[in-house]
Design an enzyme around this catalytic site. Structure first.
Site, PDB file in Angstrom:
ATOM      1  N   GLU A 194       0.840  -1.199   0.000  1.00  0.00           N
ATOM      2  CA  GLU A 194       0.000   0.000   0.000  1.00  0.00           C
ATOM      3  C   GLU A 194       0.875   1.249   0.000  1.00  0.00           C
ATOM      4  OE1 GLU A 194      -2.816  -0.082   3.212  1.00  0.00           O
ATOM      5  OE2 GLU A 194      -3.698  -1.980   2.570  1.00  0.00           O
ATOM      6  N   HIS A 249      -8.176   1.185   1.848  1.00  0.00           N
ATOM      7  CA  HIS A 249      -7.927   1.146   3.297  1.00  0.00           C
ATOM      8  C   HIS A 249      -8.797   2.168   4.030  1.00  0.00           C
ATOM      9  CE1 HIS A 249      -4.684  -0.374   6.269  1.00  0.00           C
ATOM     10  NE2 HIS A 249      -5.809  -0.126   6.909  1.00  0.00           N
TER      11      HIS A 249
END
Length: 528
Positions: free
Chosen positions: A263, A281
């Site tokens: 990420e 997220h």
């Protein structure tokens, strides 16, 4: 002079009000966390630092933090804080472990519903003017089986919401007791059973060596055909390439992920599949959650700087400055004994018995018990700290029994830990010697004295001639250097143990070879 706190990430303005109310001077620079050089240049002026995820509290930052006493993370994860470096400098590191729980649980439920009815794809199609009514055939939630992997705080909230949707909920969690499962209305099962029965699987466990790729290619193959998978916990709990293959084959009907191995995820093997839903997220991204964690971290930092109170500390228990010198070595002993026991426990835990024998019983045993619990739970639940550990244990229905008694053996102070699980009972004892170093002195009733080392191997074996030679030769041939070697046995020809400190880790192939040595009953690679 009033203590000074720097807020270096975007934090709710409500936090500023809390600091000011408590008489703490606050400097709000929400973009500073992205500028490492500038942060390092000014951090020495502050007593406290309040952050989210953008600020990286590195050893270099901490070297300049001459006056820093506390770092508070608004949220659970503290991967962006070098905790050993902070601890070495006597800096308390705090988090807010439960502030995001409801929001994350609601996001998991939202993704499950969106997955069941193909809502994102149906929305895109309809807004494109296609009106593909027959294309988007969904499934009902009512009556379906939801498998929850990890039934702690967030997992239990998800289970509660799912029960409200009239689903049947089964849960896999080694730390969930049968009584706790019954109280929250879920059926406790083993992982293999969950994989075989669940129509939907949702993950709510931290990333640890035991949980990494818990949904591997092998385990995905064991799931029911047509299963749908939701992950709002941590990237890496699911083998992404294996999941893509299972989606392509149709074995997995769909998946919805909020977290990814890498990420920010600007590309991923899962992207582009028609039965895949992805969000960036967003688990903690609600106004309420952001407000909650901001208020909590401000209150905790202010309380510590103005009153000395410590709450939700990652690296220190709730003890006063006066108690610390005597208590600290026993805190270390308790945490390491707990870690040892936690790494030896694979199945459902029923009861933890902690016995304080001798002078240690006169200290603040609640702090020692919290340290032992944190050590015990951390191998499976990495976000646990000495403050949250008792609550986490209660959530899972683990019975904690503390006993204080007079010294009866060779040690002025002896701390013993016994774990009763579905796999049996494991016990060990430890002491702090005059040099201040904690040592294990007994394992499963067999005396064996050893200092804790960063990397160790534990072996339980039958007491037969030749075992030690074969064991040591196996390590030597693999280039594994032995630092210390502690041995013990209950009787000649009976059961024996070895606790070996080594330099570095043990390759998996070598560890497998140890398990295959004649007479070996059990072996574990331990990290402290």
């Amino acid at each position: 002079m009033a203590p000074r706190v720097l807020i270096s990430d975007a934090l709710s303005p409500a936090a500023l009000a809390i600091f000011k109310e408590r008489g703490v001077e606050v400097d709000f620079q929400p973009a500073l966390g992205k500028d490492k050089e500038k942060l390092a240049a000014i951090i020495g002026d502050y007593d406290g630092l309040a952050i989210r995820s953008a600020t990286k509290v590195t050893p270099k930052i901490l070297e300049n933090a001459k006056n820093l006493k506390v770092v508070g993370r608004a949220g659970i994860g503290v991967d962006n804080v070098d905790i050993p470096a902070a601890t070495a400098r006597g800096i308390i590191v705090m988090n807010t472990p439960f502030g995001n729980s409801i929001t994350t649980a609601e996001h998991a439920i939202s993704l499950m519903l969106a997955l069941a009815r193909q809502i994102p794809a149906a929305d895109a199609s309809t807004q494109a003017g296609k009106w593909e009514k027959n294309r988007f055939m969904g499934v009902e939630i009512t009556g379906k089986v939801l498998g929850v992997i990890g039934c702690g705080n967030i997992g239990a909230i998800v289970a509660d919401r799912a029960l409200g949707l009239k689903m049947r909920v089964i849960a896999f969690d080694p730390f969930l007791s049968a009584e706790r499962a019954k109280n929250i209305g879920v059926e406790k099962v083993e992982l293999a059973d969950l994989l075989a029965r669940a129509d939907f699987i949702t993950l709510h466990t931290p990333m640890t060596p035991q949980t990494k790729n818990i949904l591997s290619a092998e385990n995905l193959a064991k799931t029911k055909k047509g299963v749908r998978i939701i992950n709002c916990a941590r990237g890496g709990l699911v083998d992404e390439a294996a999941l893509r293959a299972a989606l392509d084959s149709g074995h997995v009907a769909g998946a919805a992920f909020d977290v990814f191995v890498e990420e920010p995820a600007t590309s991923n093997v899962l992207f582009g599949h028609p039965n895949m839903i992805c969000t960036p997220h967003l688990g903690a991204s609600t106004n309420e959650a952001q407000e909650n964690v901001a208020l909590q971290v401000a209150e905790q930092i202010a309380d510590y700087l103005t009153r000395g109170a410590i709450t939700n500390a990652i690296n220190f228990p709730n003890i006063t400055a006066e108690e610390a010198p005597k208590l600290t070595p026993f805190i270390t002993l308790a945490e390491k004994l707990g870690s040892f026991a936690g790494q030896m426990t694979d199945v459902g835990v029923k009861k933890l018995t902690i016995t304080y024998e001798g002078a240690v019983g006169e200290l603040k045993t609640k702090a020692l018990t919290a340290a032992a619990l944190a050590g015990f739970l951390r191998p499976m639940l990495t976000d646990v700290n000495v403050v949250s550990a008792p609550a986490v244990a209660r959530e899972r229905g683990i019975v904690i029994d503390e006993t204080v008694r007079a010294a009866e053996g060779d040690y002025d102070s002896l701390l013993s830990l016994s774990v009763e699980s579905e796999g049996g009972v494991f016990s060990l004892s430890g002491a702090v010697f005059n040099d201040g170093k904690p040592r294990v002195v007994s394992i499963s009733g067999i005396r064996a004295e050893a200092e804790f080392a960063p990397s160790m191997i534990f072996v339980s074996n039958a007491d037969k001639p030749g075992f030690i030679g074969r064991f040591a030769s196996l390590l030597g041939e693999a280039g594994v250097n032995i630092a210390t070697f502690a041995l013990g046995r209950d009787a000649e020809g009976g059961s024996a143990i070895a606790l070996v400190a080594i330099d570095g880790g043990v390759p998996e192939k070598v560890f497998a070879g140890i398990s295959e040595l004649p007479g070996v009953k059990l072996t574990r690679a331990l990290k402290f």
